[in-house]
Every structure is written in C-alpha cells, then in structure tokens.
Write an enzyme that holds these catalytic residues in place. Structure first.
Site, short mmCIF file in Angstrom:
data_model
loop_
_atom_site.label_atom_id
_atom_site.label_comp_id
_atom_site.label_asym_id
_atom_site.label_seq_id
_atom_site.Cartn_x
_atom_site.Cartn_y
_atom_site.Cartn_z
N GLU A 1 0.88 -1.25 0.13
CA GLU A 1 0.16 0.06 0.07
C GLU A 1 1.01 1.18 -0.02
O GLU A 1 0.46 2.17 -0.81
CB GLU A 1 -0.97 -0.11 1.31
CG GLU A 1 -2.16 -1.03 1.06
CD GLU A 1 -1.71 -2.46 1.65
OE1 GLU A 1 -0.46 -2.29 2.14
OE2 GLU A 1 -2.50 -3.26 1.64
N PRO B 1 0.89 -9.48 -9.26
CA PRO B 1 1.83 -9.48 -10.30
C PRO B 1 2.30 -8.47 -11.03
O PRO B 1 3.20 -8.61 -11.90
CB PRO B 1 1.08 -10.48 -11.24
CG PRO B 1 -0.36 -9.98 -10.95
CD PRO B 1 -0.31 -9.62 -9.47
#
Length: 438
Positions: free
Chosen positions: A68, A339
């Site tokens: 984050e 990913p």
C-alpha cells in the site's frame, strides 16, 4: 440484526478498546521484541506524536504495509505539489523504511495508532487532519467512527474487498453500513470491488484501477545488480517470489526436477516473510542443495543451487536477475500476491490458481498472454521448463506483460479527480492564510 444493534455493537467495540488499552503495552513490547515494531518509536502506536504539527492544512494518508505504501507514493507526491502538508502513517517497520526511502523529509511519518479510542483520539487531537485518505483493504472501526464524529472527510482509495472480506461483511450488513456511511467517497480498484462497496452501503463509489500500476518499477542498486550478474554469468535462472509456507519447498522440488535438464540452473527464492529464511536454508540444505543467503552476503558460485532472497526492499534486484517469476501465495495459500512488479520488469509471470485478491489483474495478463496459472508442482515444473527452453515464447510473455501494464495505467489521474473536491478547498485555505497560518 437491526441498525440499533449494529450501533450497540460498535459502542461495545469502542468500550472494549478503552478497557483493553492499558494492557496493550505488553503486546506492543512483544511485537517489538520480534522486530515487528520500532522500539524507539513505539509510543506512536498509542497516538503520541513524535513531531509537532505543522501550520496550515494537513492531510492524513494511511497505508498499512509495503504494498500500500508503494502504491500511494505517486498520489502523495501529487498532493505535495499543491503545497499541503501530509502525515503518512504505516503499520509495519518495513513500510516505514519504504516511506523514508521514497518520500523522505517531504512528509511526516508516524506509525498508525492502535484502533482503540484513547490512541485514535490522542492522534487526532494532535494532528487535527483536514482530510483522511485511507489506502488499504482492511477497515478499522474506531478510526472511521472517530473521524466521522469529528466530521473529518475520509476517502478510501485503491479500495479492494477480497472474497473472504466481502462474505464476512455481508453477514453483518448493518455494521458495514454504520461504518461505510462515514466515508465521503470510495475509489475502488475494479468494477467488482466497486459493486461490493455499494452493496455494503458505501456512497458514492467510483472506480480508478490499481494505483500500483502507476508506480515506477521497483528500484535497484546497479552496482549490486552488476556484481550478482557477474557471479551468475550465463546460467539459466527462474524465481519464486513472495512465497508463503509450503511454496518454498515446491520451488526447491521444481529445481531438483529441472537441474538435470538444465545444468547450472539457479533458482531464486524470495519468501514473503524473510524471518523464515534460516529455517528455509536448513530445509534446502537437508535436501542436498547449496544455498546462498543474500542477507549474509553469500556469493553465488558455480555450485549454488538456490539464491535465497531474504532481504527487504530488493525485489527490483531479484526480478532483474531472471525472466521467469512464479508469484506466491497462490499454490499452498489463498489470495495471491500482486503480479504487477514482475510484469513491469519484463518477466514472464506464473502463479497458482488461488489468485482471488488480484483476479482482474491476472485475468488481463492472461488474456494478453503475459501470465499463466498452474495447478500444482508438476505443472509449475513443466511451465518453467517450457519457458527455459522456448526463448520466443518466453519473450512473448515478457512483452505481453509490459503491454498489459501500460494499458492499465491511469488510476492516479482518476483518483486525483475523485479527491479534487476535498483537496481544492484546502489549497484555497492554505493560500488565504499564507505562510505560518492555521
């Protein structure tokens, strides 16, 4: 459950936190002893500020962990361009390091207060934020309620609700609504996330895409990269990154299955939690594999089977050492890991089938040909072998990943548009009051 009961439960949560608060010191001390808290700054977890509040408008941005924090860096930099002060909170030692490396003294960093009324109130009394921007999927009831009570606008950005979280909230719809009604705006990652927030009572909700797509690729120390590349030479490599318990063993087994077909094969294993590295090294050694630990400065020699990436903040290094990456928490655990970083760095992406938390990202990569999901160890070994042998197919996957990431960009601009009604008044306020004004 009625709305009345929901509010009673939240009041009970507030009371329980106040009662438990005096004994939380032992818990924080225990976490500190395990390296999970910054001992020198542990008072910040109780809402005690370690720096003074600057004059003028101030925005509180919260990013729970490393992922984050990386995602909000471009957003924070954009807000800083308006000349508004920012206090950025994170919840982990590693995310604090990332904040320092990427933002430095341009922001004020604090550890997020415990979600208990005494800590949250003390934090808010000191910082008096004009706007709160929360960038994570977890919901902290006391923080949301206290901000709501003080009428501080709070916006959830890069919002995501996993299958499990959404299912749990649906069982408690009145509690969800009592919390989400305090949010001034939710900026969701995907259409599915947006629909879920609406179903739980959030209004208004917009969709931006994933902020992490608009970040720069993970950095690397070029001298370190060049040194490792010289040690590896022309050996074939593949990596298993962000792995969880059980997936490291699978990666080691894949190495054993493939090294006869590919003499000199080097497997790079990067566990999600580096504190497990010592046990993993023993496990690999017991299998007869030669291990080089990055944290120990071990050199990669011709005999090295596994480079164990047990350091923090060097994903950019490990991904630049290979063209094939299996992304963990997808075979033996559920949810998957993001990913995007391997795709950004031109890496063919492999993963297990349990990628629910990043379903849309994986689907777009798969549709473009940049990623492939595998069922089990044998299928992973087959996929790695195929990519090692077929250079054209490997490079096609690598290129497709980069194209997919480029197509997904734009989340930052959409998020800033959603935040504009809340930020622009602060810009005006700052200009009217001038330097040193509150």
């Amino acid at each position: 459950m009625s709305e009345r009961w929901a509010r009673r439960l939240l009041s009970g949560y507030r009371l329980a936190g106040s009662v438990a608060f005096p004994v939380m010191g032992a818990y924080v001390a225990w976490r500190s002893s395990r390296g999970k808290e910054d001992h020198a700054r542990r008072r910040e977890r109780y809402g005690r500020a370690s720096q003074p509040r600057p004059d003028g408008p101030l925005i509180w941005v919260h990013a729970a962990s490393v992922g984050e924090t990386i995602a909000v860096v471009p957003l924070v930099e954009s807000i800083l361009g308006y000349g508004i002060n920012i206090v950025l909170t994170t919840g982990t030692v590693t995310s604090a390091q990332v904040a320092d490396e990427r933002l430095g003294a341009r922001i004020i960093h604090q550890y997020v207060p415990l979600d208990m009324k005494p800590a949250v109130s003390r934090f808010l009394d000191h910082w008096q934020p004009d706007l709160a921007i929360i960038a994570e999927s977890e919901i902290w009831p006391m923080t949301i309620l206290e901000l709501g009570r003080r009428r501080v606008p709070q916006v959830l950005v890069n919002g995501r609700l996993s299958d499990r979280s959404f299912k749990n909230w649906k069982k408690r719809p009145f509690i969800a609504e009592a919390l989400f009604e305090n949010l001034a705006h939710v900026v969701a990652q995907s259409d599915v996330d947006g629909q879920r927030f609406v179903a739980l009572g959030a209004r208004p909700v917009s969709v931006s895409g994933n902020l992490k797509v608009d970040t720069a690729p993970p950095p690397v120390d070029e001298k370190v990269l060049n040194a490792l590349q010289r040690q590896i030479g022309k050996r074939k490599t593949w990596a298993a990154i962000s792995t969880h318990d059980g997936e490291e063993a699978v990666a080691a087994e894949v190495h054993t299955m493939l090294h006869k077909r590919h003499p000199g094969l080097l497997t790079i294993i990067v566990p999600r939690h580096p504190d497990r590295a010592a046990a993993l090294a023993e496990e690999f050694t017991a299998l007869g594999l030669s291990v080089a630990r990055r944290s120990a400065g071990d050199k990669v020699t011709a005999e090295t089977d596994i480079l164990l990436g047990d350091t923090i903040g060097e994903m950019g290094l490990y991904l630049r050492l290979t063209e094939i990456a299996f992304v963990g928490r997808s075979l033996t655990s559920e949810g998957g890991q993001n990913p995007l970083e391997p795709a950004m760095l031109e890496t063919a992406v492999l993963a297990g089938r349990n990628v629910q938390n990043f379903r849309e990202t994986y689907q777009r990569l798969i549709d473009r040909g940049g990623a492939k999901l595998v069922r089990d160890r044998d299928m992973l070994a087959g996929a790695v072998n195929f990519l090692l042998v077929n250079e054209v197919a490997r490079h096609d996957m690598m290129a497709a990943g980069v194209v997919t990431v480029d197509e997904m960009r734009g989340a930052l601009a959409k998020t800033l548009r959603a935040l504009e009604p809340y930020i622009q008044p602060l810009v005006v306020k700052s200009r009217l009051k001038g330097p040193g004004g509150r």
